[in-house]
Design a protein around this motif. Sequence first.
Motif, PDB file in Angstrom:
ATOM      1  N   GLY A 149       0.817  -1.209   0.000  1.00 19.28           N
ATOM      2  CA  GLY A 149       0.000   0.000   0.000  1.00 19.28           C
ATOM      3  C   GLY A 149       0.860   1.273   0.000  1.00 19.28           C
ATOM      4  N   GLU A 150       1.936   1.254   0.766  1.00 16.74           N
ATOM      5  CA  GLU A 150       2.828   2.415   0.805  1.00 16.74           C
ATOM      6  C   GLU A 150       3.500   2.628  -0.552  1.00 16.74           C
ATOM      7  OE1 GLU A 150       4.387   2.696   5.407  1.00 16.74           O
ATOM      8  OE2 GLU A 150       5.228   1.120   4.132  1.00 16.74           O
ATOM      9  N   GLN A 151       3.889   1.521  -1.175  1.00 18.42           N
ATOM     10  CA  GLN A 151       4.538   1.646  -2.468  1.00 18.42           C
ATOM     11  C   GLN A 151       3.574   2.238  -3.500  1.00 18.42           C
ATOM     12  OE1 GLN A 151       6.141  -2.193  -3.543  1.00 18.42           O
ATOM     13  NE2 GLN A 151       7.437  -2.307  -1.711  1.00 18.42           N
ATOM     14  N   VAL A 152       2.327   1.767  -3.462  1.00 20.79           N
ATOM     15  CA  VAL A 152       1.332   2.289  -4.405  1.00 20.79           C
ATOM     16  C   VAL A 152       1.073   3.775  -4.133  1.00 20.79           C
ATOM     17  CG1 VAL A 152      -1.084   2.147  -5.114  1.00 20.79           C
ATOM     18  CG2 VAL A 152       0.259   0.045  -4.794  1.00 20.79           C
ATOM     19  N   GLN A 153       0.955   4.115  -2.850  1.00 21.93           N
ATOM     20  CA  GLN A 153       0.670   5.514  -2.504  1.00 21.93           C
ATOM     21  C   GLN A 153       1.798   6.445  -2.946  1.00 21.93           C
ATOM     22  OE1 GLN A 153      -0.600   5.961   1.542  1.00 21.93           O
ATOM     23  NE2 GLN A 153      -0.744   8.210   1.406  1.00 21.93           N
ATOM     24  N   LEU A 154       3.025   6.005  -2.731  1.00 22.46           N
ATOM     25  CA  LEU A 154       4.153   6.829  -3.154  1.00 22.46           C
ATOM     26  C   LEU A 154       4.262   6.871  -4.675  1.00 22.46           C
ATOM     27  CD1 LEU A 154       6.807   5.805  -0.486  1.00 22.46           C
ATOM     28  CD2 LEU A 154       5.797   8.061  -0.789  1.00 22.46           C
ATOM     29  N   GLN A 155       3.906   5.776  -5.322  1.00 18.60           N
ATOM     30  CA  GLN A 155       3.946   5.751  -6.774  1.00 18.60           C
ATOM     31  C   GLN A 155       2.863   6.673  -7.351  1.00 18.60           C
ATOM     32  OE1 GLN A 155       3.530   1.832  -8.423  1.00 18.60           O
ATOM     33  NE2 GLN A 155       3.711   2.531 -10.559  1.00 18.60           N
ATOM     34  N   ASP A 156       1.692   6.687  -6.721  1.00 20.12           N
ATOM     35  CA  ASP A 156       0.620   7.572  -7.179  1.00 20.12           C
ATOM     36  C   ASP A 156       1.026   9.043  -7.070  1.00 20.12           C
ATOM     37  OD1 ASP A 156      -0.912   5.393  -7.734  1.00 20.12           O
ATOM     38  OD2 ASP A 156      -2.102   5.483  -5.888  1.00 20.12           O
ATOM     39  N   ALA A 157       1.838   9.350  -6.075  1.00 29.25           N
ATOM     40  CA  ALA A 157       2.312  10.731  -5.922  1.00 29.25           C
ATOM     41  C   ALA A 157       3.283  11.104  -7.030  1.00 29.25           C
ATOM     42  CB  ALA A 157       2.975  10.911  -4.564  1.00 29.25           C
ATOM     43  N   GLY A 158       3.743  10.083  -7.781  1.00 28.53           N
ATOM     44  CA  GLY A 158       4.597  10.337  -8.933  1.00 28.53           C
ATOM     45  C   GLY A 158       5.976  10.863  -8.573  1.00 28.53           C
ATOM     46  N   PRO A 181       1.034  16.882 -14.401  1.00 29.69           N
ATOM     47  CA  PRO A 181       2.505  16.844 -14.494  1.00 29.69           C
ATOM     48  C   PRO A 181       3.148  18.059 -13.829  1.00 29.69           C
ATOM     49  CG  PRO A 181       1.575  17.555 -16.566  1.00 29.69           C
ATOM     50  CD  PRO A 181       0.413  17.195 -15.698  1.00 29.69           C
ATOM     51  N   ARG A 182       4.396  17.922 -13.549  1.00 29.31           N
ATOM     52  CA  ARG A 182       5.103  18.982 -12.855  1.00 29.31           C
ATOM     53  C   ARG A 182       5.246  20.222 -13.731  1.00 29.31           C
ATOM     54  NH1 ARG A 182      11.374  19.070 -10.586  1.00 29.31           N
ATOM     55  NH2 ARG A 182      10.935  20.386  -8.763  1.00 29.31           N
ATOM     56  N   ASP A 183       5.096  21.393 -13.096  1.00 33.53           N
ATOM     57  CA  ASP A 183       5.281  22.652 -13.810  1.00 33.53           C
ATOM     58  C   ASP A 183       6.728  22.760 -14.283  1.00 33.53           C
ATOM     59  OD1 ASP A 183       5.806  25.618 -14.202  1.00 33.53           O
ATOM     60  OD2 ASP A 183       3.685  25.680 -13.682  1.00 33.53           O
ATOM     61  N   ALA A 184       6.909  23.231 -15.501  1.00 32.48           N
ATOM     62  CA  ALA A 184       8.260  23.335 -16.070  1.00 32.48           C
ATOM     63  C   ALA A 184       9.131  24.315 -15.295  1.00 32.48           C
ATOM     64  CB  ALA A 184       8.172  23.759 -17.537  1.00 32.48           C
ATOM     65  N   ARG A 185       8.515  25.203 -14.520  1.00 31.70           N
ATOM     66  CA  ARG A 185       9.297  26.171 -13.738  1.00 31.70           C
ATOM     67  C   ARG A 185       9.791  25.584 -12.427  1.00 31.70           C
ATOM     68  NH1 ARG A 185       5.267  30.818 -12.865  1.00 31.70           N
ATOM     69  NH2 ARG A 185       3.854  29.004 -12.780  1.00 31.70           N
ATOM     70  N   GLY A 186       9.419  24.342 -12.109  1.00 36.03           N
ATOM     71  CA  GLY A 186       9.854  23.734 -10.865  1.00 36.03           C
ATOM     72  C   GLY A 186       9.301  24.464  -9.654  1.00 36.03           C
ATOM     73  N   CYS A 187      10.126  24.597  -8.604  1.00 38.41           N
ATOM     74  CA  CYS A 187       9.637  25.222  -7.376  1.00 38.41           C
ATOM     75  C   CYS A 187       9.449  26.723  -7.506  1.00 38.41           C
ATOM     76  CB  CYS A 187      10.543  24.889  -6.195  1.00 38.41           C
ATOM     77  SG  CYS A 187      12.266  25.423  -6.405  1.00 38.41           S
ATOM     78  N   ALA A 188       9.865  27.320  -8.653  1.00 38.09           N
ATOM     79  CA  ALA A 188       9.566  28.729  -8.886  1.00 38.09           C
ATOM     80  C   ALA A 188       8.061  28.938  -9.053  1.00 38.09           C
ATOM     81  CB  ALA A 188      10.307  29.227 -10.118  1.00 38.09           C
TER      82      ALA A 188
END
Length: 208
Positions: A149-158, A181-188
């Motif tokens: 379950g932990e593996q699936v949950q972490l995998q779902d978080a991508g 998907p992740r924003d191309a600007r990252g943490c900016a």
Amino acid sequence: MTEDFEAVLRRGSEEVAARTSARPAAAVRARGDHLRHRRRSAVTALAVVLVASVAGGTFALTNPSRKDSPPGVVGTPTAPVSTPSATAPRCRSLIVPPEVKDAVTAAYRRAQPGLTHFVPVKGTFYYGECGGVFHAGTSFTPTADATEGEQVQLQDAGGAEKYFTKSGGSAWTFVASDGFPRDARGCAAIPEIPARLAELWDNCLVRP
């Protein structure tokens, strides 16, 4: 008697000649002085007219206007140049100690019930401070003893980056996560991360 009369006439003639010859010399000198005086007066008057024409009037010769005064002496003072106030806090990127990694991992455990067996992904931990507030960013991976379950949950978080803050003596708090998907600007693109700190972190785009 005749000789005396002739002597008198001769002396009289000499006196008359002396008087009549001196008078023209004095007159010439007086006339010359008068002409020179008139010439000097004319030259002076012409000079005044020329200077007054160039300077914009005879008043400018003796009483210059405020506009002609040297800068900084007379006239409207120049307004001081304003400098922008330093409203943005000073930021610095820090080397992360092991205890900070442990405290941030514990903060994510509190925010995600059911997740216990995971650790930060190596090479993805960001740590810094802005104006007395500490910030961290990392992604997590399951450990070898993680449940299915932990593996699936972490995998779902991508494997998305997670962001944390800590102010004063408070504990670390999970505040944001990358989108999918992740924003191309990252943490900016994360409002909770100061722009200057995101810049110091290369926008959290470095991946192992």
